[in-house]
Design a protein around this motif. Structure first.
Motif, short mmCIF file in Angstrom:
data_model
loop_
_atom_site.label_atom_id
_atom_site.label_comp_id
_atom_site.label_asym_id
_atom_site.label_seq_id
_atom_site.Cartn_x
_atom_site.Cartn_y
_atom_site.Cartn_z
N VAL A 297 -18.53 12.37 3.49
CA VAL A 297 -18.31 12.35 2.05
C VAL A 297 -19.65 12.37 1.32
O VAL A 297 -20.60 11.70 1.72
N GLY A 298 -19.72 13.19 0.28
CA GLY A 298 -20.97 13.32 -0.47
C GLY A 298 -21.78 14.54 -0.03
O GLY A 298 -22.71 14.94 -0.71
N LEU B 17 -8.76 11.19 -3.89
CA LEU B 17 -8.18 12.50 -3.60
C LEU B 17 -6.78 12.64 -4.17
O LEU B 17 -6.38 13.72 -4.61
N LYS B 18 -6.03 11.57 -4.13
CA LYS B 18 -4.64 11.65 -4.52
C LYS B 18 -4.34 10.76 -5.72
O LYS B 18 -3.70 9.72 -5.59
N TYR B 19 -4.88 11.18 -6.85
CA TYR B 19 -4.27 10.89 -8.12
C TYR B 19 -4.45 9.48 -8.70
O TYR B 19 -3.62 9.05 -9.50
N MET C 176 -11.04 -1.84 3.96
CA MET C 176 -9.75 -1.27 3.58
C MET C 176 -9.80 -0.76 2.14
O MET C 176 -9.24 0.29 1.81
N ALA D 248 -6.05 11.87 4.54
CA ALA D 248 -5.29 12.16 3.33
C ALA D 248 -5.23 13.66 3.07
O ALA D 248 -4.38 14.14 2.33
N LEU E 45 -18.09 6.26 -1.93
CA LEU E 45 -17.07 6.63 -2.92
C LEU E 45 -17.61 7.53 -4.02
O LEU E 45 -16.96 8.49 -4.43
N LEU F 272 -18.09 11.00 -2.55
CA LEU F 272 -16.80 11.68 -2.41
C LEU F 272 -16.30 12.16 -3.77
O LEU F 272 -15.88 13.31 -3.94
N ILE G 115 0.84 -1.20 0.00
CA ILE G 115 0.00 0.00 0.00
C ILE G 115 0.88 1.25 0.00
O ILE G 115 0.65 2.20 -0.74
N THR H 179 -9.75 -0.77 10.67
CA THR H 179 -9.36 -0.52 9.28
C THR H 179 -8.50 0.72 9.15
O THR H 179 -7.44 0.70 8.52
N ILE I 203 -12.40 0.45 0.66
CA ILE I 203 -13.15 1.71 0.67
C ILE I 203 -12.23 2.84 1.15
O ILE I 203 -12.18 3.93 0.57
N ALA I 204 -11.48 2.56 2.23
CA ALA I 204 -10.58 3.58 2.78
C ALA I 204 -9.54 3.99 1.73
O ALA I 204 -9.34 5.19 1.47
N SER J 40 -10.85 5.93 -1.25
CA SER J 40 -11.07 7.33 -0.89
C SER J 40 -9.77 8.12 -1.00
O SER J 40 -9.74 9.23 -1.54
N VAL J 41 -8.70 7.53 -0.48
CA VAL J 41 -7.39 8.19 -0.56
C VAL J 41 -7.00 8.42 -2.02
O VAL J 41 -6.56 9.51 -2.40
N VAL K 4 -15.39 4.98 7.23
CA VAL K 4 -13.99 4.78 6.82
C VAL K 4 -13.64 5.69 5.64
O VAL K 4 -12.53 6.21 5.55
N VAL L 225 1.55 9.21 -6.18
CA VAL L 225 1.72 10.64 -5.88
C VAL L 225 2.91 11.21 -6.65
O VAL L 225 2.82 12.27 -7.27
N PHE M 239 0.99 4.16 -2.93
CA PHE M 239 0.70 5.57 -2.67
C PHE M 239 1.88 6.45 -3.11
O PHE M 239 1.71 7.46 -3.79
N ALA N 121 -10.63 8.22 6.05
CA ALA N 121 -9.47 8.12 5.16
C ALA N 121 -9.28 9.43 4.40
O ALA N 121 -8.15 9.88 4.19
N SER N 122 -10.38 10.05 4.01
CA SER N 122 -10.30 11.29 3.24
C SER N 122 -9.76 12.45 4.07
O SER N 122 -8.93 13.22 3.59
#
Lengths: 448, 313
Positions: B214-215, A284-286, A274, B288, A303, A306, A233, B304, A276-277, A280-281, B280, A241, A237, B284-285
């Protein structure tokens, strides 16, 4: 080297012909200078001017198109690292991973259960990531099962013969072949070129990814996506990035100027929370294509929400479609409430109305995507606009003649009543959270 | 020719703030790179995960949360169990029962709960109010006193009540002041300036810059945090270098996606999985985007997010 808009303008025909899609040559030049459009969009540039400009003004990150028809998607083309600097343009797409040893039809059907509309945007898993496990024939069978299903395919396979056979089945749908690495890139480029499809490149680390991409560019192929998935992971990342940061730096390194593929099924297998987490990252990040085990509502509601938030243009408010939204099983006799079309307002208000359980019709009129007070101050929410919308859109469909207006524009009550004959106007509380009690009280008192 | 990446390390850094006492004390903040950019420079203090408990006990909590606390009869039991949740670094006690629009418990009753929890656990504590400004002013001032010696984060001092809470928490009783603003970089900075002017040292302030699920307009949260970190690190803005703590549980479990029952939305599938998904994803958002700590409530979310942080560090 950055060119100024004026330098570019001097080379344009200055005819304001609009064929490039911009209203004037000047506007076009400014956009080119910002890297927002490519110089080749102007059909009237002289060849010398073109040659002089195209290298200097090429957007730092390429825009790559994949898929066909309704399943055609644009990836990349970003110009900033943070959305507040300008805006993000190409939202990440979700791919569901399938392998030949799975029941591919069932997996697809499961993922397809998620397909809904959120503020005018269709939410579903747009892509299928077909992963080869060594058996070429089984791989082709799996590819057959997902071809023609309205999804963009990603063929994850490093075996040139298997890829060729799979492309024979699906190349008309413009899939991505995610299969080039340091060992096979020459062959893969040949195959991708011939089929006219986008090629995915991977490497054992960021340096090998860089070298392989540079070598492929030397062969003259630039329809690429970069698989930035690493062994862990952390590495995934870091690579994702750094690739994006390199191409959007002040001195752009265009070798990394391509969209990315991030495979969460590889770095967080069988772990829904995990995935989903991490998704999400990477929204946001590319991440450009995010690969997961499946799509379901536990994943999608979070998701897609977001993604929709983050990929809105900061200069354009999120708007919902004007219209009548019946809630809690409302019919034509249920009370009418009205508010503005600012998406945040709509979500908060409709959420509270649903919590109240009282059947009601929420009427959204066009208020320029502004919040209640802002719209009122800007003259976009007035007794005239409300009355007009009610007369034209609501009266033919709804029999109830009770209208609840936002507490913040209580001042409109008299004017609306004067303009709408036969309607009783009720003023709601100031804050949405107070709506539940307010509606329940009205219902208990027999007022609605 | 290998890839030649430039490091994104900054000369300025986020303040490192110590919370709690004794062996279990922890530090948040201290980094001089963007969130999780360990490839630019090492991040000494990883982001931390807290578990939210309420003075109202377990009423109305999702089944997975209730099941985790099964057998707990007192607030002390619940607090101990929360502290022991796999992945948890600290515990956040929310005094929601004090809300005048809810149970309207007296400040004395709430202080008894604070005392019980303070005595029960040795992990760092966050004490959060009921969000009613008038009540919180009294509630959190008293809580600062009751929790003396714990070096807890008092959440939160807002523009309307920062004087009393800031002075009690940050000056009189040596706690950490949580400065809460509403998703706006200028409001966040202004409140830090005001609290500093009371005489509270910057190393005793953490920010809650506000969040959404989120959302739900989450782009404002992302951009606010992005801009705060950019100002703190690249422009060395001392008034924005406080670490950020974000209570996620309250927001994430209160949206339709988490609250709609399976009878109402059969096609959406299991309700609890949706709630965990919202929690989560939001956590996580915000991590980040720059949060140095998050407050969650579901055991799956805590495990998680804590694992994700470890993997990324």
């Amino acid at each position: 080297m950055a060119l100024k808009g004026l330098d570019i303008f001097k080379l344009t025909p200055k005819t304001n012909c609009k064929e490039c899609g911009s209203p004037t040559c000047m506007a076009f030049s400014m956009k080119v200078a910002q890297g927002a459009v490519d110089i080749s969009k102007c059909p009237h540039m002289s060849e010398e001017a073109m040659a002089a400009l195209s290298e200097a003004t090429a957007p730092p990150m390429k825009t790559i198109k994949v898929g066909t028809g309704d399943a055609e998607y644009t990836l990349g083309g970003e110009t900033v690292l943070a959305r507040h600097e300008k805006t993000f343009v190409s939202k990440p797409r979700f791919a569901v991973r399938v392998t030949p040893d799975m029941d591919v039809d069932a997996a697809l059907a499961e993922a397809n259960k998620v397909d809904y509309d959120r503020i005018g945007e269709r939410m579903h898993a747009e892509m299928v990531y077909v992963e080869c496990n060594g058996d070429a024939a089984a791989f082709v069978e799996a590819v057959k099962k997902v071809t023609g299903k309205g999804k963009t395919l990603v063929l994850a396979c490093k075996d040139a013969d298997a890829v060729k056979a799979a492309l024979d089945v699906c190349k008309d749908e413009k899939p991505i072949v995610n299969g080039a690495d340091a060992s096979n890139y020459e062959k893969m480029v040949e195959i991708a070129k011939e089929a006219g499809v986008v090629l995915g490149v991977s490497g054992k680390d960021i340096n090998e990814l860089y070298d392989t991409t540079a070598a492929i560019e030397k062969l003259g192929y630039k329809e690429l996506v970069l698989d930035t998935t690493g062994a862990t992971i952390k590495e995934t990342f870091a690579t994702t990035v750094q690739v994006r940061r390199a191409c959007l730096a002040k001195e752009p390194d265009r070798t990394f100027g391509y969209p990315s593929i991030v495979n969460l099924s590889k770095v967080a297998p069988d772990d829904e929370a995990m995935q989903i987490a991490l998704a999400s990252v990477f929204i946001l990040k590319y991440g450009s294509i995010i690969v997961m085990d499946t799509m379901n509502y536990a994943r999608g509601l979070a998701l897609y929400g977001l993604r929709q938030n983050v990929y809105t243009d900061p200069q354009k408010p999120m708007k919902v479609e004007p219209g009548i939204y019946p809630l809690n099983g409302a019919d034509e006799n249920s009370v009418v409430l009205t508010t503005v079309d600012f998406a945040l307002t709509y979500f908060v208000v409709s959420g509270e109305l649903e919590r109240s359980g009282v059947p009601c019709n929420l009427v959204i009129s066009d208020a320029g995507g502004l919040s209640v007070l802002t719209a009122w101050a800007a003259g976009k929410l007035s007794s005239t606009s409300v009355a007009k919308f009610i007369k034209e859109e609501v009266e033919p469909k709804i029999k109830s003649r009770k209208l609840i207006i936002p507490g913040k524009v209580a001042v409109l009550k008299g004017d609306i009543e004067a303009k709408l004959e036969g309607w009783q106007v009720i003023v709601a509380p100031n804050e949405a959270v107070q709506l539940v009690k307010f509606l329940k009280d009205l219902q208990a008192n027999g007022e609605i | 020719m290998p890839f030649n990446g430039k490091s994104g390390k900054f000369n300025a850094s986020i303040n490192a703030v110590e919370v709690g006492c004794g062996e279990k004390a922890l530090k948040i903040g201290g980094e001089n790179v963007l969130p999780f950019y360990t490839f630019d420079a090492p991040i000494e203090n990883s982001p931390k995960v807290g578990v939210m408990i309420s003075d109202l006990g377990l009423e109305g909590e999702p089944a997975g949360v209730k099941a985790y606390y099964e057998g707990c009869t007192t607030m002390a039991d619940i607090a101990k169990k929360a502290a022991a949740m796999p992945g948890a670094d600290f515990v956040c006690l929310k005094l929601e029962g004090a809300d005048p629009n809810g149970k309207d418990k007296s400040v004395e009753d709430c202080m008894a709960v604070v005392k019980e929890v303070v005595d029960a656990v040795d992990v760092p504590l966050v004490i959060a109010g009921c969000k009613n400004v008038a009540k919180d002013a009294d509630l959190l001032t008293k809580a600062s006193e009751v929790a003396q010696g714990k070096n807890a984060i008092i959440l939160a001092a807002k523009e309307e009540d920062y004087k009393g809470i800031g002075a009690a928490a940050g000056l009189a009783y040596n706690q950490k002041v949580g400065a809460e603003s509403a998703v706006d970089i200028n409001l966040a900075k202004q409140l830090n300036v005001l609290i500093s002017q009371l005489g509270v040292a910057p190393s005793n302030i953490v920010m809650n810059v506000g969040t959404a699920t989120v959302g739900y307009g989450f782009e404002y949260v992302v951009s606010t945090m992005d801009r705060i970190k950019a100002a703190a690190l690249s422009q060395d803005d001392k008034q924005l270098q406080m670490p950020i703590i974000t209570p996620v549980a309250d927001e994430a479990w209160n949206v339709k996606e988490a609250m709609a029952s399976e009878e109402d939305m059969p096609e959406w599938g299991a309700q609890e999985a949706r709630g965990v998904g919202m929690e989560v994803s939001t956590a996580a958002s915000v991590l980040a985007s720059g949060s140095n700590a998050v407050i969650l409530k579901h055991p799956t979310s805590v495990a998680t997010i804590s694992k994700m942080i470890k993997e990324l560090m």
